[in-house]
Design a protein around this motif. Structure first.
Motif, PDB file in Angstrom:
ATOM      1  N   ASP A 172       0.815  -1.113   0.050  1.00 63.35           N
ATOM      2  CA  ASP A 172       0.031  -0.188  -0.028  1.00 63.35           C
ATOM      3  C   ASP A 172       0.966   1.223  -0.103  1.00 63.35           C
ATOM      4  O   ASP A 172       1.042   1.915  -1.067  1.00 63.35           O
ATOM      5  N   GLU A 173       1.499   1.339   1.086  1.00 63.51           N
ATOM      6  CA  GLU A 173       2.225   2.771   1.310  1.00 63.51           C
ATOM      7  C   GLU A 173       3.278   2.831   0.134  1.00 63.51           C
ATOM      8  O   GLU A 173       3.593   3.761  -0.595  1.00 63.51           O
ATOM      9  N   GLY A 174       4.033   1.659   0.001  1.00 62.78           N
ATOM     10  CA  GLY A 174       5.107   1.757  -0.975  1.00 62.78           C
ATOM     11  C   GLY A 174       4.886   1.645  -2.484  1.00 62.78           C
ATOM     12  O   GLY A 174       5.343   2.799  -3.193  1.00 62.78           O
ATOM     13  N   LEU A 175       3.784   0.746  -2.819  1.00 61.94           N
ATOM     14  CA  LEU A 175       3.458   1.047  -4.291  1.00 61.94           C
ATOM     15  C   LEU A 175       2.811   2.198  -4.599  1.00 61.94           C
ATOM     16  O   LEU A 175       2.850   2.760  -5.730  1.00 61.94           O
ATOM     17  N   ASN A 176       1.982   2.866  -3.407  1.00 65.09           N
ATOM     18  CA  ASN A 176       1.283   4.062  -3.776  1.00 65.09           C
ATOM     19  C   ASN A 176       2.192   5.195  -3.938  1.00 65.09           C
ATOM     20  O   ASN A 176       1.987   6.193  -4.973  1.00 65.09           O
ATOM     21  N   GLU A 177       3.299   5.238  -3.244  1.00 66.87           N
ATOM     22  CA  GLU A 177       4.406   6.325  -3.199  1.00 66.87           C
ATOM     23  C   GLU A 177       4.933   6.240  -4.751  1.00 66.87           C
ATOM     24  O   GLU A 177       5.017   7.081  -5.239  1.00 66.87           O
ATOM     25  N   TYR A 178       5.372   4.969  -5.215  1.00 65.21           N
ATOM     26  CA  TYR A 178       5.631   4.998  -6.450  1.00 65.21           C
ATOM     27  C   TYR A 178       5.064   5.321  -7.555  1.00 65.21           C
ATOM     28  O   TYR A 178       5.274   5.876  -8.522  1.00 65.21           O
ATOM     29  N   TRP A 179       3.646   5.037  -7.399  1.00 60.56           N
ATOM     30  CA  TRP A 179       2.556   5.336  -8.446  1.00 60.56           C
ATOM     31  C   TRP A 179       2.339   6.701  -8.350  1.00 60.56           C
ATOM     32  O   TRP A 179       2.185   7.330  -9.367  1.00 60.56           O
ATOM     33  N   ASP A 180       2.353   7.468  -7.238  1.00 56.87           N
ATOM     34  CA  ASP A 180       2.377   8.823  -7.317  1.00 56.87           C
ATOM     35  C   ASP A 180       3.558   9.416  -7.920  1.00 56.87           C
ATOM     36  O   ASP A 180       3.362  10.528  -8.629  1.00 56.87           O
ATOM     37  N   MET A 181       4.744   9.106  -7.576  1.00 60.38           N
ATOM     38  CA  MET A 181       5.875   9.725  -8.169  1.00 60.38           C
ATOM     39  C   MET A 181       5.843   9.320  -9.965  1.00 60.38           C
ATOM     40  O   MET A 181       6.308  10.355 -10.695  1.00 60.38           O
ATOM     41  N   ARG A 182       5.345   8.336 -10.127  1.00 62.44           N
ATOM     42  CA  ARG A 182       5.054   8.119 -11.655  1.00 62.44           C
ATOM     43  C   ARG A 182       4.129   9.209 -12.302  1.00 62.44           C
ATOM     44  O   ARG A 182       4.291   9.779 -13.215  1.00 62.44           O
ATOM     45  N   MET A 183       3.042   9.544 -11.733  1.00 67.83           N
ATOM     46  CA  MET A 183       2.168  10.380 -11.885  1.00 67.83           C
ATOM     47  C   MET A 183       2.666  11.840 -12.123  1.00 67.83           C
ATOM     48  O   MET A 183       2.598  12.699 -13.089  1.00 67.83           O
ATOM     49  N   LEU A 184       3.366  12.228 -11.168  1.00 62.75           N
ATOM     50  CA  LEU A 184       4.322  13.568 -11.115  1.00 62.75           C
ATOM     51  C   LEU A 184       5.257  13.790 -12.321  1.00 62.75           C
ATOM     52  O   LEU A 184       5.296  14.637 -12.957  1.00 62.75           O
ATOM     53  N   ARG A 185       6.055  12.442 -12.569  1.00 64.81           N
ATOM     54  CA  ARG A 185       6.799  12.334 -13.575  1.00 64.81           C
ATOM     55  C   ARG A 185       6.235  12.624 -14.908  1.00 64.81           C
ATOM     56  O   ARG A 185       6.485  13.274 -15.954  1.00 64.81           O
TER      57      ARG A 185
END
Length: 740
Positions: free
Chosen positions: A441-454
């Motif tokens: 949850d926390e880890g994959l969500n953080e990863y996907w959030d950063m993909r969105m910003l990228r």
């Protein structure tokens, strides 16, 4: 739960703690790599064990038909509903209490008769310093976000006032599945007068009373503002063989730890909330029917199916809500509602935009959002601990005095809103076990959030209006920023470990940044399109089914066709933890000129002295230069032997070495061995001028990127690289935001 983002009062020391520098040792033993096993305290009435108190990353994939098998969309409900909650709750905003009546209907999915069931009473984490939550903070020096101290009169609890099954009293007692202190009351056992047959259901009527704490950790009050989370008796999960590593039925019902969150079965919620007239209410799900007013009180009814939790807020200072609608393929029209206090009116529009943007991005890259609503709450002043928390279709963002565009505050509001919405997928729609596998949850969500910003091209402006006025405006790319909190120098725990068996709260924080960085590195090797395709399969296959880390691992391996690479990353960084630190240890390019010594010429031994060898080399150079007047430095009559020695102090990751030569040519080699060193040699007519490891920047987990390149002539780019590492200090401060 999100990171604490916007409070610039966080100190560098605290940031370094999150980055993994803290040295406080956890007194608990290290967790095993499997989630099977039972605690020392076994249930008394059923031969069904608890999940292990040290359960962590699951290594065995779930069975194909786990949790009823994949949801095809042809079923009558989105999830295989296990539980039904019918609740009526009344808020007293002066005493900050809630009186509730709950009808809980639970279905026994197992093939065994069930005589005892287990429920969470999360609110009891705040009843005294003797709870598991506070004991860990006191004994292990764990921290939770800003660590707001509890003052006299600010404790909270949940009291069971009546428990009935079919009109018969139910005996109950507190249990400790994680071997926590006897003074912890966050898990309760109900011994049922009538057992629940295999495949059968039972209904339990529960009367309960909540005393909310002063908002301290995801729930509570400040003034008239009330965030009501983890407030009702919530049944634990009976996992079956083949589900998340279980080999036989077991109760997954952990105590509430300082750094843990939640896990529950999917079901249906029908909740009536009664508050004084003049209070604005927001909650999980859709408000059904018109509010009913009687005797100065107003009752709101919210209904939502196929979720695994319910939270709400009430405040008489809420401004007129800001609303918008998302329309996207595969989703119903989604009504987005932002609740905010007057002092933070400037936060409402950015939060609304970030939520609608998130609905679009997550729907396109994972799968359509299936619910009709999203409610966003901006907390008032002095209620910071209510910020950055997720519940199904409902989340709290954070609040900022000044959201000037392209500043740390504006980025903070944008990021926390994206992050909390993102939980709606990884925590909400996938139903990850945040206790045992927070990475999912926390880890994959953080990863996907950063993909969105990228994807948005949204670099992070690490500045404030004041700093901008004096000309200080550093900008950092999303994943470079994330690297600052990834504990790259001295990682203590694998990202797959559970939320409480950790060296420190800082190590728990690395679940966010280290997972995001690891997954970004894996994506760099697999390819962005391949990785996104794998996550779409993961979401389609496991939505509403509580996947494990092993299920994620196997999906990535299957879709990418690179099981050896995926397995290596998971073995090194998820099920264990290994530093990544490859470097160029030596780089030389030496001219192979005539050497002194003896040799046989026409039957005679002839000696060439050192002086003669040098004279011969000089003569040949002079002749060559006359013949090649336009030759570049590094070219000449003699070949050059170029040697590059690499050293490895940590995990083996795929590496690429590029050596460039004076004539513009280059040599590329790949180093995928598990050895601690490697040496590469070329003999070419020209001298080498540079050697660089990982020229594409695929391995952000590498502890020191400064030792990845060498030149044979002075190169000012090294000083520029030092400047970029100074930015790591700022990145580390950002990484503090991982502690939510």
């Amino acid at each position: 739960m999100a990171r604490v983002f916007g409070n610039l009062k966080w100190s560098l020391a605290a940031a370094l703690l999150v980055a993994g520098v803290a040295s406080q040792a956890d007194m608990r033993p290290s967790p095993p790599a499997s989630s099977t096993g039972a605690s020392a305290e076994s249930p008394a009435t059923d031969d069904i064990p608890f999940a292990s108190p040290h359960a962590a990353a699951v290594t065995e994939a779930s069975a194909p038909q786990a949790w009823g098998g994949p949801r095809t969309g042809s079923e009558p409900t989105l999830s295989d509903r296990v539980v039904d909650y019918d609740i009526h709750a009344t808020l007293d905003p002066v005493k900050h209490t809630i009186d509730g009546q709950q009808k809980l209907t639970w279905r026994n999915r197992s093939d065994r008769e069930i005589r005892s069931v287990y429920l969470h009473l999360y609110l009891n984490a705040f009843e005294s310093s003797g709870s598991t939550y506070y004991s860990e903070q006191r004994n292990l020096d764990f921290t939770f976000r800003s660590d707001v101290p509890v003052e006299d009169g600010e404790w909270g609890h949940i009291e069971l006032r009546s428990v009935l099954q079919n009109g018969q009293k139910v005996a109950w007692s507190f249990v400790h599945p994680d071997d926590g202190p006897a003074t912890d009351h966050t898990v309760v056992r109900f011994d049922l007068p009538t057992p629940v047959a295999p495949g059968g259901s039972t209904t339990i009527d529960i009367g309960f009373h909540d005393q909310l704490p002063r908002v301290v950790s995801r729930t509570g009050y400040f003034g008239s503002f009330h965030l009501v989370g983890q407030w009702f008796p919530k049944i634990g999960v009976l996992e079956l063989a083949g589900e998340r590593g279980a080999t036989a039925p077991r109760w997954n019902v952990h105590e509430m730890h300082t750094n843990s969150e939640f896990y529950a079965d999917y079901g249906h919620y029908d909740v009536k909330l009664t508050v004084p007239k003049g209070y604005t209410v927001g909650a999980t799900g859709e408000e059904t029917g018109a509010p009913v007013e009687k005797n100065g009180l107003v009752t709101h009814r919210f209904v939502q199916g196929d979720v695994h939790d319910f939270a709400w807020t009430a405040d008489n200072r809420t401004a007129k809500p800001l609303e918008g609608t998302y329309h996207g393929p595969g989703s119903p029209p989604v009504k987005v509602r932002v609740l905010f206090p007057p002092e933070f009116a400037s936060n409402a529009a950015p939060a609304l935009k970030a939520t609608i943007d998130s609905l679009k991005y997550f729907s396109q890259t994972l799968g359509p959002y299936p619910y009709n609503t999203v409610t966003v709450v901006i907390p008032p002043k002095n209620a910071d601990e209510a910020g950055g928390m997720e519940y199904p279709t409902f989340f709290t963002a954070e609040s900022y005095d000044d959201v000037t565009p392209d500043t740390l505050a504006s980025h903070g509001l944008d990021f926390v809103t994206i992050h909390e919405f993102g939980h709606g997928y990884f925590y909400g729609l996938l139903g990850s076990n945040e206790f045992e596998e927070p990475m999912l949850d926390e880890g994959l969500n953080e990863y996907w959030d950063m993909r969105m910003l990228r994807a948005k091209g949204a670099d992070i402006h690490v500045t404030t209006p004041f700093l901008r006025r004096i000309g200080i405006e550093p900008v950092v790319a999303p994943f470079a920023f994330e690297r600052g909190g990834a504990s790259i120098w001295e990682p203590a725990d694998g990202v797959g470990f559970n939320s409480w068996d950790r060296l420190s709260s800082g190590s728990y924080g690395t679940v966010y940044s280290r997972t995001a960085t690891m997954m970004r590195d894996l994506e760099a090797h697999l390819g962005t399109d391949v990785t996104e395709r794998a996550f779409k399969v993961y979401y389609a296959r496991w939505k509403f089914r509580h996947p494990s880390i092993a299920d994620l691992r196997d999906t990535l391996a299957e879709v990418s066709g690179r099981p050896e690479l995926v397995d290596a990353y998971f073995a090194q960084q998820v099920y264990a933890t290994r530093k990544v630190d490859d470097r160029i240890a030596n780089f030389a390019s030496v001219e192979q000129k005539p050497q002194p010594g003896t040799s046989e010429v026409k039957g005679k031994w002839v000696e060439v002295t050192a002086e003669q060898a040098d004279k011969l080399a000089d003569d040949q150079r002079d002749a060559w230069k006359k013949a090649h007047p336009k030759a570049k430095p590094g070219e000449g009559p003699f070949p050059y032997r170029t040697t590059v020695t690499l050293r490895r102090q940590g995990a083996a990751v795929p590496q690429t070495l590029v050596v460039k030569f004076a004539d513009g040519s280059s040599e590329t080699v790949h180093w995928n061995e598990n050895r601690a060193w490697a040496r590469f040699v070329w003999t070419k007519p020209v001298k080498a001028v540079s050697a660089e490891l990982d020229p594409q920047g695929l391995n952000l987990l590498d502890a020191n990127k400064l030792d990845d390149s060498r030149t044979l002539e002075p190169d000012p780019s090294a000083s520029r690289r030092w400047s970029s590492d100074v930015a790591a200090v700022i990145e580390t401060a950002y990484s503090l935001l991982v502690t939510l």
